[in-house]
Design a protein around this motif. Structure first.
Motif, PDB file in Angstrom:
ATOM      1  N   GLU A 156       0.857  -1.185   0.000  1.00 16.80           N
ATOM      2  CA  GLU A 156       0.000   0.000   0.000  1.00 16.80           C
ATOM      3  C   GLU A 156       0.892   1.235   0.000  1.00 16.80           C
TER       4      GLU A 156
ATOM      5  N   GLN B 218      -0.239  -3.829  -5.602  1.00 17.43           N
ATOM      6  CA  GLN B 218      -1.002  -2.754  -4.956  1.00 17.43           C
ATOM      7  C   GLN B 218      -2.475  -3.122  -4.997  1.00 17.43           C
TER       8      GLN B 218
ATOM      9  N   ARG C  18      -9.888  -1.161   1.077  1.00 13.07           N
ATOM     10  CA  ARG C  18      -9.579  -0.260   2.174  1.00 13.07           C
ATOM     11  C   ARG C  18      -9.100  -1.084   3.362  1.00 13.07           C
ATOM     12  N   ARG C  19      -7.866  -0.796   3.784  1.00 16.74           N
ATOM     13  CA  ARG C  19      -7.258  -1.591   4.866  1.00 16.74           C
ATOM     14  C   ARG C  19      -7.430  -0.899   6.213  1.00 16.74           C
TER      15      ARG C  19
END
Ligand code: UTP
Length: 305
Positions: free
Chosen positions: A165, A264, A268-269
């Motif tokens: 990310e 990539q 949403r982390r």
């Protein structure tokens, strides 16, 4: 690009033997993986991601005080009988779904010697095949499960893959950071794949660099597909930073001898191993729930922050 499709990834390892010090005192007698996000323990989100990605052999690396993880994925006869007798069929279905979910094996890491050591503990259950690793505290909300996105890269390349990310600014120095191969992120050989532009070969991984020394702004997050070649490096590297056997150290050795890709991900982390990250995840996931979202939004609006 490999000419034969690689052997499918069948097994997912969940290292869950860490001490969870960032979440004390909640984690003194309870694993952080069992803290509930809305109404499901954190680890269940990761297990569901693996299943939704087509991997149903789950290996959980546990440690002392982690029995509740085993109980959670086991059948609870008393509870099921009680719900059945009371005619609570909706709750019964919820409870059964969890125990029906997976083929699960547990292996115990006797001492918390680091993430790399936890992965090595699972070697005899993994064997000589590529496998997935999911760190349950990275909960990733995505329309296509992130592990599924990564399997697409693996199936096209036959190589190890790590999720990354983009992290701006100083915060990059809290992560493992990848060095990209010279093609600079372009993957023209995969022009026909949906991950084009998101996957790139890496040459190195540097653990927690100072910002000015970071080889890129792409940080490693808790999703990996690893070739079994990782095990020999895990055995060789010895203890690294913090006296722990670091997965990053073995990954950098592997990247020097086999193709290794950074991917990539789209999604949403949330870092739920961190108190603020946990709170944010709770709020965002609750707002998305059909049964709770509207009432919760109304409540938050009424707070007039
Ligand atoms: P963390 O770096 O989050 O460490 O581990 P931790 O101990 O769980 O939590 P903090 O930092 O003290 O709050 C990353 C992942 O590796 C696992 C953890 O369970 C987590 O999923 N892990 C870590 C192990 O399984 N064994 C270890 O020895 C260390």
């Amino acid at each position: 690009m490999s000419s034969h499709p690689p052997r499918p990834v069948r097994k997912a390892v969940f290292p869950a033997a860490g001490l969870g010090t960032r979440f004390l005192p909640a984690t003194k007698a309870q694993p952080k993986e069992m803290l509930p996000l809305v109404d499901k323990p954190i680890i269940q989100y990761g297990v569901e991601e693996a299943l939704d990605s087509g991997i149903d052999n789950i290996i959980i690396v546990t440690g002392r005080g982690k029995n509740s993880i085993e109980d959670h994925f086991d059948v609870s006869f008393e509870l099921e009988r009680m719900l059945d007798e009371k005619g609570k069929s909706d709750l019964l279905a919820v409870v059964r779904e969890v125990s029906d979910m997976i083929h699960v094996a547990y292996v115990r890491q006797k001492e918390a010697l680091g993430l790399g050591h936890a992965v090595l503990t699972a070697e005899h259950l993994v064997g000589e095949e590529a496998f997935a690793v999911l760190l349950a505290d990275d909960v990733i909300d995505a329309s296509v499960p992130v592990m599924r996105q990564m399997l697409d890269v693996y199936e096209a390349t036959g190589a190890s893959v790590v999720a990354v990310e983009q992290i701006p600014g100083e915060a990059i120095s809290s992560y493992g950071v990848v060095a990209l191969a010279e093609s600079g992120g372009k993957t023209p050989e995969f022009a026909e794949h949906r991950f084009v532009g998101r996957a790139c070969r890496i040459t190195d991984v540097v653990e927690k660099p100072r910002r000015e020394n970071a080889p890129s702004d792409l940080a490693v997050v808790g999703r990996y597909i690893l070739s079994p070649g990782i095990f020999k490096h895990l055995k060789k590297i010895g203890r690294g930073a913090g006296g722990e056997i670091q997965l990053t150290d073995a990954m950098r050795a592997l990247a020097k001898e086999e193709p290794f890709y950074a991917y990539q991900f789209q999604g949403r982390r949330h870092d739920t191993g961190d108190k603020l990250g946990f709170l944010k995840a709770t709020v965002e996931l609750a707002l998305k729930r059909e049964d709770l979202g509207a009432a919760f939004r109304q409540y938050l609006n009424a707070l007039q922050l």
